[in-house]
Design a protein around this motif. Structure first.
Motif, mmCIF file in Angstrom:
data_model
loop_
_atom_site.group_PDB
_atom_site.id
_atom_site.type_symbol
_atom_site.label_atom_id
_atom_site.label_comp_id
_atom_site.label_asym_id
_atom_site.label_seq_id
_atom_site.Cartn_x
_atom_site.Cartn_y
_atom_site.Cartn_z
ATOM 1 N N UNK A 1 11.298 15.760 30.998
ATOM 2 C CA UNK A 1 12.546 15.109 30.584
ATOM 3 C C UNK A 1 12.504 13.639 30.950
ATOM 4 N N UNK A 2 12.034 13.376 32.168
ATOM 5 C CA UNK A 2 11.977 12.009 32.640
ATOM 6 C C UNK A 2 10.988 11.184 31.844
ATOM 7 N N UNK A 3 9.801 11.747 31.644
ATOM 8 C CA UNK A 3 8.773 11.007 30.912
ATOM 9 C C UNK A 3 9.206 10.734 29.480
ATOM 10 N N UNK A 4 9.825 11.706 28.849
ATOM 11 C CA UNK A 4 10.290 11.505 27.475
ATOM 12 C C UNK A 4 11.394 10.459 27.438
ATOM 13 N N UNK A 5 12.262 10.522 28.445
ATOM 14 C CA UNK A 5 13.375 9.566 28.478
ATOM 15 C C UNK A 5 12.850 8.142 28.675
ATOM 16 N N UNK A 6 11.854 8.007 29.555
ATOM 17 C CA UNK A 6 11.275 6.684 29.791
ATOM 18 C C UNK A 6 10.668 6.149 28.497
ATOM 19 N N UNK A 7 9.954 7.040 27.804
ATOM 20 C CA UNK A 7 9.300 6.646 26.566
ATOM 21 C C UNK A 7 10.322 6.194 25.510
ATOM 22 N N UNK A 8 11.447 6.880 25.467
ATOM 23 C CA UNK A 8 12.447 6.577 24.442
ATOM 24 C C UNK A 8 13.515 5.592 24.897
ATOM 25 N N UNK A 9 13.458 5.244 26.180
ATOM 26 C CA UNK A 9 14.450 4.307 26.685
ATOM 27 C C UNK A 9 15.855 4.871 26.744
ATOM 28 N N UNK A 10 15.991 6.176 26.929
ATOM 29 C CA UNK A 10 17.322 6.749 27.118
ATOM 30 C C UNK A 10 17.352 7.488 28.454
ATOM 31 N N UNK A 11 18.501 7.933 28.841
ATOM 32 C CA UNK A 11 18.645 8.606 30.134
ATOM 33 C C UNK A 11 18.171 10.059 30.014
ATOM 34 N N UNK A 12 17.469 10.572 31.048
ATOM 35 C CA UNK A 12 16.996 11.964 30.987
ATOM 36 C C UNK A 12 18.120 12.952 30.714
ATOM 37 N N UNK A 13 19.290 12.641 31.209
ATOM 38 C CA UNK A 13 20.421 13.550 31.026
ATOM 39 C C UNK A 13 20.780 13.653 29.538
ATOM 40 N N UNK A 14 20.810 12.492 28.903
ATOM 41 C CA UNK A 14 21.173 12.445 27.494
ATOM 42 C C UNK A 14 20.160 13.244 26.668
ATOM 43 N N UNK A 15 18.882 12.975 26.949
ATOM 44 C CA UNK A 15 17.800 13.644 26.233
ATOM 45 C C UNK A 15 17.881 15.157 26.460
ATOM 46 N N UNK A 16 18.083 15.559 27.714
ATOM 47 C CA UNK A 16 18.111 16.977 28.062
ATOM 48 C C UNK A 16 19.273 17.698 27.390
ATOM 49 N N UNK A 17 20.467 17.097 27.459
ATOM 50 C CA UNK A 17 21.618 17.783 26.870
ATOM 51 C C UNK A 17 21.519 17.883 25.351
ATOM 52 N N UNK A 18 20.914 16.869 24.742
ATOM 53 C CA UNK A 18 20.715 16.944 23.287
ATOM 54 C C UNK A 18 19.784 18.102 22.938
ATOM 55 N N UNK A 19 18.731 18.267 23.742
ATOM 56 C CA UNK A 19 17.801 19.370 23.487
ATOM 57 C C UNK A 19 18.444 20.720 23.728
ATOM 58 N N UNK A 20 19.282 20.777 24.746
ATOM 59 C CA UNK A 20 19.966 22.041 25.034
ATOM 60 C C UNK A 20 20.840 22.430 23.840
#
Length: 826
Positions: free
Chosen positions: A89-108
């Motif tokens: 989650x963290x690595x993907x968020x860093x790559x996309x420049x968004x917060x891990x929380x945002x990325x994670x909840x969208x995937x959920x």
RNA sequence: GCGAGAGUGGCGGAACGGCAGACGCGCCGGACUUAGGAUCCGGUGCCCGAAAGGGCAUGGGGGUUCGACUCCCCCCUCUCGCACCA
């Protein structure tokens, strides 16, 4: 009646919505509910994107079992949740420049909707999410329970450090010397870290595997045993001649004690600096040089393992049985974490010691000679003789043979007070600190005067701050947030610092199955009464990749909680099943290979039932599925789609034919239906979905034949639809309610029963063999006795021909299946 | 190296020591008709034969047995775990 064609894209979404309205899959916590309870657990999902084929495979099996048990009259708990903290989650968020929380909840959100579309029978009311403060609050509570009992502790130790991910890893997360997540070679680094004392449980973790042998996949049990790695041997006391220090070493081969020619310390051994200093300036400088160099540019695990480098310390160890003094070394090939961090060097009988001795010109002394073959000569040996043999050059033990020699030496050492029997485990304590952002903060405050102080339970959760630079590096991302770091000590009120590491995500997943039993409780992690109601898990479904990590940790946490009196059982998972991998073209699906197939497009195009059945029909559940072989042409429907079509038409025709006054349902069809119920029930019990489906196909074909013959088939069709329900939940529901006109869901209906008398065929094909070869096949009544079978066999013209007038010397009869005739000549 | 598991048609795979190849895919032939991601019928391990029938077949070799894909021994191949754990 609905449309006249099988149209999953119309049928399936309709039922997704209706099942949600009807609350069909709610587990009942009512203690008055008379139904036996069944906890069907699927390993929860890591929300790293939309669902992939691995999810589709695993959850197809898990959901089929949950539905099957429900139809058999169980009160089923089938929950789902999200293993949402962690590096990806963290690595993907860093790559996309968004917060891990945002990325994670969208995937959920996406995974939740995909699971629904697939028709999974989850009790959504119990959903949990490990990155939700309401969940990790209790993960922190778990940490504190262990901390209070000394099972969570901090120590300076050699650790596995991943230079790419900038964090330490647990031993279990290093695969072949590489980081489990990013495949970077892991290096050794001495750091102060938090550990869980799983080694205290080593023997229990081993012992409690035994009852699981029948209900867990054998390879998982074996892997756990190997990982724990119990070794029996002896602990032997050596003394350092120059300083008088005494220390013990562990060996599995005390019978080689007379062959010791040197002694080696691990780099981190506490005696190393002392002995180096005593050895004089040159020794001290050489030692310092090696230690500093390895600290500055650490070896990878592999390099360390292969290194035969070492520095002589000048000191000498006294062999307790010979009194001989042998030189001491410090070398990276000896590990501080195993045994006592020091070993006796027996080059003749240990390969590593052999190589070290050759490297450093140390003597090699043979003390075990093989019973057969050439005598070992130290000058001509090219490798160590680490097998059994007869003890030589070993004082009182000359002539004693292994393996008894080991026990006898230990006995003698004990009598002499020089050593004792000892057991060592390969298992290390579980390193749970991570220098990363996206995890549950470790709930500890470091106080200059009180030391390590656990955060009081009423102050939980220690909330993970959201507005933080979460790039890895430095001490830990949380250390950059002064507001988070600077606190007052809960014990003395003085200024103190929070711990800035987060917990390994395997801590999150080591207890989630308990939380499902008490969803949403904000006063406890779980209610022991709720847990007692559902646990242990009746059926756990998931991938073998967790055969060691997750299962070992969950077993450990369960035992620790048992000792705290919070749960009554000692093993969390009664029965387990591993799905195979879904691969493509013989290799794992991966972005770089460009061979990724996703389940949701398949669901959209052919329906969830087809996707699920394709998985389950492909082969045994635990075998890998090569998607390229199963569905080679993406533009054509998988094979089971055709069967669902035929089933649709057959059941539709069967439902309509009843009014037309066709001929009654033929006895043969009734018998086949009963036989199919028997066979499918057995197959489902044993998770043999592929053969269960094939039996349903046979029944479908027979119903179709009967319909063509103008015969009544409605009863058989109903039974077929009931058995189809766990496997193809949408089509079965559509046929059950809309086509056959039943009230209520097929998923709440009773699994069909069978009459053993009807399930038996009335005639069977009996095989007649002459001299071991099949010579004829004869139809006989299924209740034919030995005499009748023999008569039927001898009545066969072809058998008589095969006998050619020779006399039968022996007749074996297995009524009603077989008669085997043996002639005198044979 | 150690440990575990597996080798069956063109393919996925079935077979309590008792008809090898269920079921399905694919392929071949046909029917219906013609645009349905169709459907239906028949065939399909290999070799000989027009057919009836016969022979050969479960990685290779031996063994146990009336009978072996199944059990035992040796060998070959593949997959998966663990791999300096003293």
């Amino acid at each position: 009646m609905a449309s006249s064609r099988y149209d999953p894209s119309e049928i399936e979404p309709r039922w997704v919505a209706r099942w949600a309205d009807e609350g069909l899959y709610k587990a009942s916590d009512d203690d008055a509910d008379p139904r036996p309870r069944f906890y069907a657990l699927d390993m929860f999902s890591y929300p790293s994107g939309d669902l992939h084929m691995g999810h589709a495979e695993a959850f197809s099996g898990g959901d089929t079992i949950a539905r099957f048990r429900a139809m058999q009259g169980h009160n089923v708990l089938h929950p789902i949740g999200w293993d949402a903290f962690g590096l990806p989650a963290e690595n993907a968020a860093i790559k996309r420049g968004i917060h891990p929380k945002e990325w994670t909840y969208a995937n959920i959100d996406q995974q939740r909707s995909s699971f629904s579309r697939m028709g999974m029978s989850f009790d959504w009311n119990r959903q949990l999410n490990t990155c939700d403060p309401e969940y990790y609050r209790w993960t922190q509570w778990l940490f504190l329970q262990l901390f209070d009992r000394g099972l969570a502790y901090r120590k300076l130790a050699p650790t596995n450090w991943c230079p790419h991910d900038q964090t330490v890893l647990a031993n279990e997360q290093v695969i072949n010397g590489l980081c489990e997540r990013c495949d970077t070679p892991v290096v050794r680094k001495d750091l102060t870290q938090w550990f869980f004392r799983i080694t205290d449980f080593a023997q229990r973790l081993l012992d409690d595997l035994e009852p699981l042998e029948d209900t867990w996949p054998e390879r998982v049990v074996t892997m756990q045993r190997n990982w724990i790695g119990r070794s029996e041997g002896a602990s032997i006391e050596f003394e350092i001649a120059e300083t008088g220090d005494r220390l013990e070493v562990f060996t599995t081969r005390p019978d080689t004690l007379w062959g010791v020619t040197f002694f080696v310390f691990a780099l981190e051994h506490p005696l190393v600096t002392k002995l180096a200093a005593a050895g004089g300036p040159e020794v001290e400088a050489a030692t310092r040089e090696m230690l500093d160099r390895l600290q500055a540019t650490p070896l990878t695990n592999r390099e360390q393992a292969e290194s035969r480098e070492g520095v002589a310390l000048g000191a000498h160890a006294v062999n307790p049985v010979t009194g001989e003094q042998v030189p001491c070394f410090v070398a990276p090939y000896v590990l501080m974490e195993y045994g006592t961090g020091a070993v006796m060097g027996v080059p003749a009988h240990d390969q590593r010691d052999f190589e070290f001795a050759r490297e450093h010109d140390l003597p090699i002394r043979v003390v075990i000679q093989p019973e057969e073959g050439a005598t070992r000569d130290p000058d001509r040996m090219s490798e160590a003789h680490d097998h059994e043999g007869v003890m030589v050059n070993s004082g009182p033990f000359n002539g004693v043979r292994s393996p008894e020699s080991i026990g006898r030496v230990i006995e003698w050492l004990e009598e002499e007070g020089k050593g004792r029997a000892a057991i060592t485990y390969r298992l290390r304590d579980w390193l749970i600190s991570r220098q990363r952002y996206w995890g549950a903060p470790i709930p500890v405050i470091h106080c200059p005067s009180c030391g390590e102080v656990g955060v009081p339970v009423q102050d939980l959760p220690v909330v993970l701050p959201e507005d933080v630079d979460f790039q890895p590096g430095g001490e830990s991302p949380l250390a950059r947030d002064p507001e988070f770091v600077n606190v007052v000590c809960p014990r003395c009120g003085g200024a103190a610092r929070r711990d800035t590491d987060t917990m390994d995500t395997f801590v999150d997943s080591s207890w989630y199955f308990l939380r499902y039993c008490s969803p949403g409780r904000d006063d406890v992690a779980f209610d022991p009464a709720d847990v007692a109601r559902w646990m242990p898990v009746d059926q756990y479904t998931g991938g073998v990749e967790h055969a060691i990590l997750h299962l070992l940790y969950s077993r450990f946490v369960t035992k620790a909680l048992h000792d705290l009196g919070l749960v009554e059982f000692v093993e969390p998972f009664s029965r387990m099943m591993n799905q195979g991998q879904v691969i493509f073209g013989g290799a794992a699906m991966s972005k770089s290979k460009g061979n990724i197939v996703l389940p949701m497009p398949l669901v959209e195009r052919w329906g969830a039932d087809t996707m699920r059945l394709t998985m389950l029909f492909a082969g045994p559940f635990e075998d890998d599925i090569d998607w390229k072989l199963i569905a080679p042409d993406a533009t054509r429907p998988p094979g089971v789609y055709g069967w669902l079509n035929r089933t649709w038409r057959a059941v539709t025709a069967a439902a309509g034919a009843g009014d037309g006054g066709g001929r009654p349902q033929p006895q043969e069809l009734t018998r086949l239906a009963h036989r199919t119920v028997q066979g499918v029930t057995e197959d489902m019990d044993r998770y043999r979905f592929n053969t269960a489906i094939s039996k349903l196909m046979v029944l479908t074909n027979e119903i179709r034949r009967a319909i063509d013959a103008g015969e009544e088939t409605r009863d058989a069709a109903e039974v077929l639809v009931l058995m189809l329900a766990p496997l193809a939940p949408f089509l079965a529901e559509e046929l059950w309610r809309e086509v056959l006109g039943n009230v209520g869901s097929v998923h709440g209906a009773q699994w069909p029963s069978f009459d053993p008398a009807l399930a038996r065929e009335d005639t069977v094909t009996m095989v007649v063999m002459v001299d071991g070869k099949v010579r004829d096949r004869v139809e006989v009544p299924s209740d034919a006795d030995e005499v009748a079978c023999r008569e039927a066999a001898l009545a066969s013209e072809r058998v008589r021909q095969a006998l050619e007038g020779r006399e039968v010397s022996r007749t074996i009869v297995r009524p009603p299946k077989l008669v085997s005739l043996v002639t005198a000549a044979a």
